[in-house]
Design an enzyme around this catalytic site. Structure first.
Site, PDB file in Angstrom:
ATOM      1  N   LYS A   1       0.437  -1.422   0.357  1.00 55.73           N
ATOM      2  CA  LYS A   1      -0.219  -0.269   0.199  1.00 55.73           C
ATOM      3  C   LYS A   1       1.110   0.941   0.000  1.00 55.73           C
ATOM      4  O   LYS A   1       1.430   1.326   0.885  1.00 55.73           O
ATOM      5  CB  LYS A   1      -0.835   0.380   1.450  1.00 55.73           C
ATOM      6  CG  LYS A   1      -2.187   0.753   1.021  1.00 55.73           C
ATOM      7  CD  LYS A   1      -2.619   1.815   1.987  1.00 55.73           C
ATOM      8  CE  LYS A   1      -1.935   2.907   2.988  1.00 55.73           C
ATOM      9  NZ  LYS A   1      -1.193   4.178   1.787  1.00 55.73           N
TER      10      LYS A   1
ATOM     11  N   GLU B   1      10.317   1.895   9.848  1.00 58.52           N
ATOM     12  CA  GLU B   1      11.697   3.026   9.590  1.00 58.52           C
ATOM     13  C   GLU B   1      11.386   4.307  10.019  1.00 58.52           C
ATOM     14  O   GLU B   1      10.127   4.789   9.228  1.00 58.52           O
ATOM     15  CB  GLU B   1      11.761   2.636   7.919  1.00 58.52           C
ATOM     16  CG  GLU B   1      12.745   1.671   7.566  1.00 58.52           C
ATOM     17  CD  GLU B   1      13.960   1.447   8.724  1.00 58.52           C
ATOM     18  OE1 GLU B   1      14.301   2.606   8.916  1.00 58.52           O
ATOM     19  OE2 GLU B   1      14.315   0.769   8.718  1.00 58.52           O
TER      20      GLU B   1
HETATM   21  P1  NAD Z   1       2.757   8.375   6.743  1.00 56.48           P
HETATM   22  O1  NAD Z   1       3.056   7.756   8.745  1.00 56.48           O
HETATM   23  O2  NAD Z   1       1.429   9.549   7.511  1.00 56.48           O
HETATM   24  O3  NAD Z   1       2.410   7.793   6.477  1.00 56.48           O
HETATM   25  C1  NAD Z   1       3.353   6.488   5.986  1.00 56.48           C
HETATM   26  C2  NAD Z   1       2.378   5.720   5.393  1.00 56.48           C
HETATM   27  O4  NAD Z   1       1.341   4.585   5.995  1.00 56.48           O
HETATM   28  C3  NAD Z   1       1.365   5.787   4.333  1.00 56.48           C
HETATM   29  O5  NAD Z   1       1.372   5.107   3.417  1.00 56.48           O
HETATM   30  C4  NAD Z   1       0.101   5.980   4.456  1.00 56.48           C
HETATM   31  O6  NAD Z   1      -1.610   6.112   4.053  1.00 56.48           O
HETATM   32  C5  NAD Z   1       0.030   4.965   6.059  1.00 56.48           C
HETATM   33  N1  NAD Z   1      -0.784   4.563   7.296  1.00 56.48           N
HETATM   34  C6  NAD Z   1      -1.201   5.637   7.941  1.00 56.48           C
HETATM   35  N2  NAD Z   1      -1.717   5.879   8.580  1.00 56.48           N
HETATM   36  C7  NAD Z   1      -2.096   4.553   8.952  1.00 56.48           C
HETATM   37  C8  NAD Z   1      -2.635   3.982   9.651  1.00 56.48           C
HETATM   38  N3  NAD Z   1      -3.357   3.829  11.002  1.00 56.48           N
HETATM   39  N4  NAD Z   1      -2.607   2.068   9.357  1.00 56.48           N
HETATM   40  C9  NAD Z   1      -1.662   2.080   8.266  1.00 56.48           C
HETATM   41  N5  NAD Z   1      -1.330   2.196   7.795  1.00 56.48           N
HETATM   42  C10 NAD Z   1      -1.278   3.688   7.638  1.00 56.48           C
HETATM   43  O7  NAD Z   1       3.826   9.326   6.865  1.00 56.48           O
HETATM   44  P2  NAD Z   1       4.297   9.797   6.235  1.00 56.48           P
HETATM   45  O8  NAD Z   1       3.997  11.482   5.708  1.00 56.48           O
HETATM   46  O9  NAD Z   1       4.037   9.360   4.103  1.00 56.48           O
HETATM   47  O10 NAD Z   1       5.826  10.063   5.336  1.00 56.48           O
HETATM   48  C11 NAD Z   1       6.418  10.830   6.371  1.00 56.48           C
HETATM   49  C12 NAD Z   1       7.764  10.284   6.904  1.00 56.48           C
HETATM   50  O11 NAD Z   1       8.071   9.085   7.040  1.00 56.48           O
HETATM   51  C13 NAD Z   1       8.776  11.176   7.825  1.00 56.48           C
HETATM   52  O12 NAD Z   1       8.262  11.185   9.362  1.00 56.48           O
HETATM   53  C14 NAD Z   1       9.341  10.951   7.805  1.00 56.48           C
HETATM   54  O13 NAD Z   1      10.380  10.826   8.859  1.00 56.48           O
HETATM   55  C15 NAD Z   1       9.242   9.244   7.340  1.00 56.48           C
HETATM   56  N6  NAD Z   1      10.297   8.390   6.330  1.00 56.48           N
HETATM   57  C16 NAD Z   1      11.526   7.465   7.213  1.00 56.48           C
HETATM   58  C17 NAD Z   1      12.259   6.587   6.547  1.00 56.48           C
HETATM   59  C18 NAD Z   1      12.763   5.915   7.266  1.00 56.48           C
HETATM   60  O14 NAD Z   1      13.424   5.120   5.713  1.00 56.48           O
HETATM   61  N7  NAD Z   1      13.055   5.852   8.232  1.00 56.48           N
HETATM   62  C19 NAD Z   1      12.491   7.048   5.196  1.00 56.48           C
HETATM   63  C20 NAD Z   1      11.153   7.953   4.480  1.00 56.48           C
HETATM   64  C21 NAD Z   1      10.055   8.522   4.772  1.00 56.48           C
END
Ligand code: NAD
Length: 488
Positions: A179, A254
């Site tokens: 997803k 991550e």
């Molecule tokens: P997010 O947590 O809002 O969303 C990430 C994914 O999770 C999306 O596909 C979203 O639809 C899904 N999601 C959201 N709520 C969910 C739930 N309740 N259950 C299951 N899935 C759910 O993050 P974002 O805003 O898309 O990305 C930015 C974040 O990602 C930043 O905090 C960034 O640091 C982090 N990030 C970390 C890494 C790493 O490798 N450590 C790499 C890239 C980004």
């Protein structure tokens, strides 16, 4: 506002080797124009159920193939994506707002390499064996794929991070339901079109599009998905941990970062300044590994700041499809507002904004007036307790502060809830080793940034995550180990 000139792009879920329409859709925006240009399936329980069923059905055959057979298929898929590299790069840039240059040189080449890398590394794992001669026993370990892997990825490096999960998952013999972020789904959908040609059997890779709350949570809660690999924010990870706890799922998380760069007074500034600009502003600062707290030793603080700000001002913000542009659009209007609000808060607390937001004016091309753009912004004299120094901003904003001693800066660098990546600049070899060992950070780069050997572990400490990814780490995560004892 709707783009009138172009037909809307409508995505479909990819389940059991077929594209299937959904009953409801979400609007997806072009961040550089503010127009809705794409519709993404708003999947929920029903679609996830169908995808998990397909993945379960494909598991027995896929998991019984030899690593070499799977490796050949992964290599073929890498070749097909590479063949369409320019189309993928254009799509990623349009969907995400990132510059075409970044998509061409980082995102899509890395997606290709993810498949090639795991196609190769899967052939080279060995298991362990021990002997106990006194009791005439041989012990050995055996590893097997787990089953259906749930893969959830964010919007900042869409295809790059999704393939970093799909490649090891299927190389190990799992089948997957992926997803992607609802904000950046296009390149995953394009990849689905290549799976059959690459020889990926139906049901091995299923992609369900939609929001986290509906589609993501349905995947996390599905009893037949024993393993979730998630990249995204710390807040979402907490929710996923709670939701998956009743099922005892295996999780790889991550998460976010608040990454420090530590610049000692013996640093080579001719290397440090351009690299620290990249580590602050590359991909609009929307990389989990971006530095947003720059600690500079007192003796070189004012020189560093002067040169850093002068260079930051040269970064060109504008239409992401222009190959001369350095900073594209941020992912969404909401995110742009959130990033801007941090700059306002810093100002209200008495920090000095030296360039960018609120200080310099941003001239945008006519077609991009409604895009989500922001100038690279440098803030000085921020207190360590300030939210700008504690929270992940995830935009083109960085704070620069002074420090005096090694001990002091290590304490301050470690004084946040996160622990993903750190950068150390010094020409004293003893010091870089010493400091690297004391930093609470899953990754430490000294005198460089973002150079990765995919063989080695990637991941964060503290609120930046649980688990590591890499050749051996991903293999261990995506397989279940068994210890077998033979008495002879
Ligand atoms: P997010 O947590 O809002 O969303 C990430 C994914 O999770 C999306 O596909 C979203 O639809 C899904 N999601 C959201 N709520 C969910 C739930 N309740 N259950 C299951 N899935 C759910 O993050 P974002 O805003 O898309 O990305 C930015 C974040 O990602 C930043 O905090 C960034 O640091 C982090 N990030 C970390 C890494 C790493 O490798 N450590 C790499 C890239 C980004």
């Amino acid at each position: 506002t709707m783009a009138h000139s172009e037909a809307l792009l409508v995505l479909e879920n990819f389940i059991a080797g077929k594209f299937v329409p959904c009953s409801a859709y979400i609007d997806s925006y072009n961040p550089s124009t503010g127009d809705v240009y794409c519709r993404v399936p708003d999947s929920g329980k029903e679609e996830v159920e169908a995808a998990v069923k397909a993945a379960k059905a494909a598991f027995p055959i896929w998991s019984s193939k030899s690593p070499l057979e799977r490796s050949q298929i992964l290599n073929k898929l890498a070749d097909l994506i590479e063949h369409d590299l320019e189309a993928f790069a254009q799509a990623e840039s349009k969907d995400q707002g990132k510059t075409i240059t970044f998509a061409r040189t980082v995102d899509i080449p890395r997606a290709v390499y993810n498949f090639r890398f795991f196609a190769s590394s899967i052939l080279h794992h060995t298991t362990e064996c021990t002997e106990m001669t006194s009791v005439r026993c041989v012990h050995y370990t055996s590893r097997a794929p787990v089953g259906v892997a749930g893969l959830i990825s964010p919007w900042n490096l869409p295809l790059y991070l999704l393939t970093w999960k799909i490649a090891p998952a299927i190389a190990c013999g799992n089948t997957v339901v992926a997803k992607p972020s609802e904000m950046t789904s296009v390149t995953a959908w394009m990849m689905c079109k290549l799976l059959e040609k690459a020889g990926v059997p139906h049901g091995v890779v299923n992609v369900v599009f939609g929001t986290g709350a509906k589609a993501g949570e349905a995947l996390v809660c599905h009893p037949d998905v024993p393993l979730i690999s998630f990249t995204g924010s710390t807040l979402t990870a907490q929710r996923i941990t709670e939701k998956s706890a009743p099922h005892c799922k295996r999780l790889s998380l991550e998460l976010g970062g608040k990454n420090p760069a530590i610049v000692f007074d013996d640093a080579d500034l001719s290397q440090c300044i351009p690299t620290t600009l990249r580590s602050s502003f590359a991909n609009q600062g929307e990389i989990c590994l971006c530095t947003s707290r720059i600690f500079v030793q007192r003796g070189i603080y004012s020189e560093f700041l002067k040169r850093f700000v002068a260079e930051a001002k040269k970064w060109k913000v504008g239409n992401p499809s222009d190959p001369t542009v350095d900073v594209g659009a941020l992912i969404s209007k909401e995110h742009l507002e959130k990033v801007r609000s941090y700059v306002k808060k810093a100002q209200a607390e008495g920090a000095r904004v030296l360039c960018g937001e609120g200080v310099d004016s941003l001239a945008l091309p006519t077609g991009n007036q409604k895009g989500y753009f922001m100038l690279p912004t440098v803030i000085a004299e921020v207190k360590d307790e300030s939210c700008c120094m504690q929270e992940e901003i995830f935009g083109p904003v960085t704070c620069v502060v002074a420090f005096d001693t090694e001990d002091e800066v290590i304490g301050r660098a470690n004084g946040v809830k996160y622990g993903l990546a750190a950068t150390v600049w010094s020409s004293n070899v003893g010091r870089v080793h010493r400091v690297a060992r004391r930093l609470q950070s899953g990754l430490v780069w000294t005198n460089c940034w973002l150079i990765r050997d995919l063989n080695l572990p990637f991941g964060g400490m503290k609120a930046s995550g649980i688990g590591r990814e890499g050749a051996k780490d991903s293999y261990e995560f995506f397989t279940e180990v068994k210890t077998i004892t033979i008495k002879h």
